[in-house]
Every structure is written in structure tokens, then in C-alpha cells.
Scaffold this active site. Structure first.
Site, PDB file in Angstrom:
ATOM      1  N   GLU A 121     -10.223  -2.095  37.484  1.00  0.00           N
ATOM      2  CA  GLU A 121     -11.538  -2.224  36.875  1.00  0.00           C
ATOM      3  C   GLU A 121     -11.871  -3.685  36.604  1.00  0.00           C
ATOM      4  OE1 GLU A 121     -12.295   2.092  34.819  1.00  0.00           O
ATOM      5  OE2 GLU A 121     -11.627   0.479  33.512  1.00  0.00           O
ATOM      6  N   CYS A 134     -14.706 -10.454  33.650  1.00  0.00           N
ATOM      7  CA  CYS A 134     -13.324 -10.188  33.263  1.00  0.00           C
ATOM      8  C   CYS A 134     -12.620  -9.543  34.447  1.00  0.00           C
ATOM      9  CB  CYS A 134     -13.301  -9.273  32.044  1.00  0.00           C
ATOM     10  SG  CYS A 134     -11.645  -8.821  31.479  1.00  0.00           S
ATOM     11  N   CYS A 141       0.035  -2.162  34.133  1.00  0.00           N
ATOM     12  CA  CYS A 141       0.641  -3.208  33.306  1.00  0.00           C
ATOM     13  C   CYS A 141       2.017  -2.738  32.847  1.00  0.00           C
ATOM     14  CB  CYS A 141      -0.260  -3.493  32.095  1.00  0.00           C
ATOM     15  SG  CYS A 141       0.216  -4.959  31.148  1.00  0.00           S
ATOM     16  N   CYS A 145       1.684  -3.004  25.080  1.00  0.00           N
ATOM     17  CA  CYS A 145       1.180  -3.410  23.767  1.00  0.00           C
ATOM     18  C   CYS A 145       0.573  -2.181  23.093  1.00  0.00           C
ATOM     19  CB  CYS A 145       0.141  -4.515  23.912  1.00  0.00           C
ATOM     20  SG  CYS A 145       0.798  -6.033  24.660  1.00  0.00           S
ATOM     21  N   CYS A 148      -3.344  -1.462  23.134  1.00  0.00           N
ATOM     22  CA  CYS A 148      -4.050  -1.627  24.406  1.00  0.00           C
ATOM     23  C   CYS A 148      -3.853  -0.398  25.290  1.00  0.00           C
ATOM     24  CB  CYS A 148      -3.545  -2.875  25.133  1.00  0.00           C
ATOM     25  SG  CYS A 148      -4.342  -3.181  26.720  1.00  0.00           S
ATOM     26  N   GLY A 205      -3.360  -5.982  33.533  1.00  0.00           N
ATOM     27  CA  GLY A 205      -2.188  -6.723  33.979  1.00  0.00           C
ATOM     28  C   GLY A 205      -1.912  -7.985  33.176  1.00  0.00           C
ATOM     29  N   GLU A 206      -0.715  -8.528  33.361  1.00  0.00           N
ATOM     30  CA  GLU A 206      -0.282  -9.798  32.777  1.00  0.00           C
ATOM     31  C   GLU A 206      -0.355 -10.862  33.874  1.00  0.00           C
ATOM     32  OE1 GLU A 206       0.748 -13.031  31.404  1.00  0.00           O
ATOM     33  OE2 GLU A 206       0.783 -11.496  29.830  1.00  0.00           O
ATOM     34  N   SER A 237      -5.452 -15.457  30.181  1.00  0.00           N
ATOM     35  CA  SER A 237      -4.855 -14.945  28.954  1.00  0.00           C
ATOM     36  C   SER A 237      -3.460 -14.395  29.239  1.00  0.00           C
ATOM     37  CB  SER A 237      -5.744 -13.838  28.374  1.00  0.00           C
ATOM     38  OG  SER A 237      -5.146 -13.272  27.226  1.00  0.00           O
ATOM     39  N   SER A 259      -2.613 -13.934  23.637  1.00  0.00           N
ATOM     40  CA  SER A 259      -2.760 -12.673  22.901  1.00  0.00           C
ATOM     41  C   SER A 259      -1.716 -12.661  21.789  1.00  0.00           C
ATOM     42  CB  SER A 259      -2.552 -11.483  23.848  1.00  0.00           C
ATOM     43  OG  SER A 259      -3.595 -11.402  24.782  1.00  0.00           O
ATOM     44  N   LEU A 260      -2.107 -13.140  20.616  1.00  0.00           N
ATOM     45  CA  LEU A 260      -1.146 -13.329  19.527  1.00  0.00           C
ATOM     46  C   LEU A 260      -1.005 -12.069  18.669  1.00  0.00           C
ATOM     47  CD1 LEU A 260       0.752 -15.396  18.231  1.00  0.00           C
ATOM     48  CD2 LEU A 260      -1.163 -16.075  16.755  1.00  0.00           C
ATOM     49  N   HIS A 261      -2.036 -11.742  17.914  1.00  0.00           N
ATOM     50  CA  HIS A 261      -2.186 -10.456  17.215  1.00  0.00           C
ATOM     51  C   HIS A 261      -1.261 -10.229  16.022  1.00  0.00           C
ATOM     52  CE1 HIS A 261      -4.694  -9.725  20.614  1.00  0.00           C
ATOM     53  NE2 HIS A 261      -3.691  -9.612  21.454  1.00  0.00           N
ATOM     54  N   ASN A 336     -10.908  -1.886  19.448  1.00  0.00           N
ATOM     55  CA  ASN A 336     -11.713  -0.907  20.171  1.00  0.00           C
ATOM     56  C   ASN A 336     -10.886   0.365  20.363  1.00  0.00           C
ATOM     57  OD1 ASN A 336     -14.092  -2.591  20.759  1.00  0.00           O
ATOM     58  ND2 ASN A 336     -12.634  -3.815  21.925  1.00  0.00           N
ATOM     59  N   CYS A 379     -12.575  -4.757  25.184  1.00  0.00           N
ATOM     60  CA  CYS A 379     -11.212  -5.281  25.217  1.00  0.00           C
ATOM     61  C   CYS A 379     -10.198  -4.187  24.886  1.00  0.00           C
ATOM     62  CB  CYS A 379     -11.104  -6.418  24.203  1.00  0.00           C
ATOM     63  SG  CYS A 379      -9.486  -7.184  24.117  1.00  0.00           S
TER      64      CYS A 379
END
Length: 401
Positions: A121, A134, A141, A145, A148, A205-206, A237, A259-261, A336, A379
Site C-alpha cells: 500500500e 508515503c 514487516c 511493534c 502498528c 516495512g523497515e 524512517s 520511531s522512538l515511542h 490510530n 500511520c
């Protein structure tokens, strides 16, 4: 009676395997275009000039047919058409949000006889004065996480550089975003600029687990004689693949987002499991050493706001302490939701209080406005709606049978 029985009864002769589809030149680097030209007999002394011509027609003008390439000789156009195509990925579906966000489900051709077509996507977000695309770098992936939805899907494979670039090609096709294009199909009013002005590698993906392809894709996207999106408008990212971060900066010149979080290792180990391998201190050391980082090229730290998990004033103050002295900005992302998620979004008052603490410490701390939630394009939501659609199709098929 099975289909095999029917075939035996009718004595159907085995059919030859279908001829391999002609490869597309869309999204290829200049070097790969040169290899394609050499394969159809173009003399070595002409490769550089001819690959430049192809790059211009494919990536600057958006050509969909070799016949459009009026600066290329007719004989060469015939040779190219016999061996290659200018095909794009198949658009399986297009969804348009009430806020103008667009999401495309794209089907990439199989990479070999034993592989299946892969679906990814891509999301376009129109904003005042700019438009952000994006893009995905992998099918699925591996990072799992916890907040996600994409991370709940297994990794199928890496995308090629051409497949990454093709996402931008499709977006420009659908938006009428090629130079000189008078199309009326655009989602936002035309003001003389381009609809897609920024690229973020924040889709499926990373990216740093597919760095070679990401590097080559950025080279094509940033080519001033082709797609022409400057490297300062391209952001990659990562969840924290520390060993590849310096190489990303040296080989791409792209902007970095993290991507800290979470601000504690015990919590980040749960939210972003790669932290168990590369903890926060190691990650931030790599950020401080990122090539080109400065006040003019700040590193973006993404922080999803999870109710009762990482949103306290103490978390905000610790975030400020961790980033002390670093050229940084902090994007606060309201969570989200997606079906089955263990988390909830922080209350708005809590998000504002968190943002104020960070802002008073001298850091930009914008709260990212959720976009495309009604089409699961926000996101952390990518592919969730696709999975539900596919499940409904399977259920309908089973009921019909």
C-alpha cells in the site's frame, strides 16, 4: 469428479509454460537503463546519452509508450518495445478519504516462477503548500511493534528499487502530476507546482533492512533530470537499525526519522522490540553521529501517544533530557486504532500537556493531524483494510460455493 479427472478423460495435452513477461524499464537507475540498452545492441559509446534520454522520458515526462520518445530514433524505439515495457504495478484498489488522502493497493508482479505477485500500500497526503507520498520498502514487516498493524503481518520479501520508485510513478499518473500534464484528475487544486513534493519511507516495512534498494530508489527519485525530488525532501524512517544508520546518511543524504515511542528501555522493549538489540542509548549515539545532521537538517523523532503507557509529564521531561543538545524535532502522533489493538489513543488534553513540556524545552513538537483514518491510511494502519477486504471476499466465495 475433479478437474484432474476431467483433463484425463478429455486427453488434454500439457500446455507449454507461458512466455516470461517482458520486464519494465520504469523505476530503473541510469546504470540499469544502460544495461538494458546494451542488451538490445546499443553501442557502448552511446549508452550514457541514451540512458539519459530514457531517464528523462520515463521519469520526467511519465511516458507510457516508447512511441512518445520523439528524441529517440525510431529503430531504437522498436528494439526497446520488442524487449521491454513501460508497465506500472497493477492498481488493485484506490480509496479516497474525506480529507483528500488517497490510498492505493498495488500488486507487484512475481519475481520468479516460484513466487506470487505481492501487494503493498502507498498513501498520498495533500497538505497546504505540499503533498507527501508515503511509500513502502518491504512487503510486510518483521518488527512486530505492538501499536502498528503492519507489524502483525509476516515479511514476504523486500521490494526492488524499481518497485519503490514505481509507487511514485503511479501516484503521478493518478494525480496528473507530470510536467506539462493538463489532466483534470487531480485530487487538489493546481497552483503551478507539483502535487507530490515530499517522499517519506514510512509505509510497510523497515527501510534499513532493505537499504541497497532504498539507496538506489532515492537516487532515481532525486535525479534532477528525472523525478526531481530533492534529497532534503526525502525522509527515511527507521525503528532503530543502528548499524545501517551512518551508511544511510553517507549514501543517500536523506533526512532521518526515528520511531522512538518510549523513553525507557523496559517500555521500548515491549513497544518496539528491536530495542532489545539496539537500546535507546546506542540508538541516540547513532543519531548524534548521523552524517549531515544540523539545526538546518534536524532529525525527526516520532512518538505515538498511547493512553496511560508513554504519555505522562515525566515521560515528556525524560524525552527532553534524552535529546538534549541534538538537532531534533518531535512529531507527536495520536494513536490510530485498528481491530484487536491492545492500545488506546491518549486524551487530547494529555497530548497538549506533553507537547507544551517539549515545546518549552526548545523543541518543535507538532501534533500530527490524523489523515485518512476513514480508509485505514493513517500511520500504523496500512494493509489492515486490505486484509479485511480479502477476508470478506473469501467468505463470500465460500458462501457461494
Amino acid at each position: 469428479m475433479t478437474l484432474l479427472d476431467i483433463s484425463r478423460n478429455l486427453d488434454i495435452a500439457p500446455q507449454p509454460a507461458p512466455a516470461a513477461a517482458k520486464p519494465s524499464l520504469v523505476g530503473l537507475t541510469r546504470a540499469r537503463l544502460g544495461e538494458a540498452l546494451a542488451s538490445v545492441g546499443v553501442a557502448e559509446r552511446q549508452i550514457k546519452m541514451r540512458s539519459g534520454q530514457l531517464n528523462h522520458w520515463i521519469h520526467n515526462r511519465g511516458a507510457t509508450s516508447f512511441d512518445e520518445m520523439t528524441s529517440v530514433s525510431k529503430d531504437l524505439r522498436i528494439l526497446l518495445a520488442d524487449a521491454f515495457t513501460l508497465g506500472r504495478p497493477e492498481i488493485v484498489s484506490e480509496q479516497i478519504s474525506s480529507d483528500g488522502t488517497r490510498k492505493w493497493l498495488l500488486r507487484m508482479p512475481a519475481q520468479g516462477p516460484r513466487t506470487r505477485p505481492a501487494e503493498i500500500e502507498t498513501v498520498y497526503i495533500p497538505e497546504e503548500g505540499r503533498g507527501t507520498l508515503c511509500v513502502s520498502s518491504q512487503v510486510g514487516c518483521t518488527l512486530t511493534c505492538s501499536f502498528c498493524h503492519t507489524g502483525t503481518q509476516v515479511l514476504v520479501r523486500n521490494l526492488t528499487a524499481a518497485e519503490i520508485v514505481a509507487q511514485l510513478i503511479v501516484a503521478r499518473d493518478r494525480l496528473g502530476d507530470w510536467l506539462g500534464d493538463a489532466s483534470e484528475s487531480a485530487a487538489v487544486p493546481r497552483d503551478g507546482g507539483r502535487f507530490v513534493t515530499n517522499i517519506v519511507f514510512m509505509g510497510m516495512g523497515e527501510p534499513l533492512y532493505n537499504l541497497d534498494a532504498v539507496r538506489d530508489a532515492i537516487a532515481v527519485i532525486a535525479d534532477g533530470e528525472g523525478l526531481g525530488i530533492g534529497r532534503r525532501k526525502i525522509t527515511v524512517s527507521t525503528s532503530g537499525v543502528v548499524p545501517e544508520m551512518r551508511r544511510l546518511g553517507e549514501e543517500t543524504g536523506a533526512q532521518l526519522a526515528i520511531s522512538l515511542h518510549a523513553v525507557r528501555d523496559d517500555l521500548r522493549n515491549e513497544l518496539v522490540p528491536i530495542n532489545r538489540k539496539y537500546p535507546i542509548a546506542e540508538l541516540l549515539d547513532a543519531c548524534r553521529a548521523y552524517p549531515g545532521a544540523s539545526n538546518a537538517r534536524r532529525i525527526t523523532f516520532e512518538y505515538v501517544m498511547l493512553k496511560g503507557v508513554n504519555d505522562s509529564p515525566a515521560d515528556a521531561r525524560e524525552l527532553v533530557r534524552l535529546l538534549s543538545g541534538m538537532p531534533a524535532k518531535i512529531n507527536l502522533i495520536p494513536f490510530n486504532p485498528w481491530p484487536g489493538s491492545p492500545h488506546e489513543c491518549s486524551d487530547w488534553a494529555t497530548i497538549e500537556r506533553f507537547s507544551e513540556i517539549v515545546f518549552r524545552a526548545g523543541y518543535a513538537s507538532p501534533v500530527r493531524t490524523p489523515r485518512g483514518r476513514d480508509i485505514s491510511a493513517a500511520c500504523g494502519q496500512l494493509k489492515s483494510e486490505t486484509q479485511r477486504m480479502r477476508a470478506k471476499e473469501r467468505e463470500a466465495l465460500a458462501a457461494a460455493e
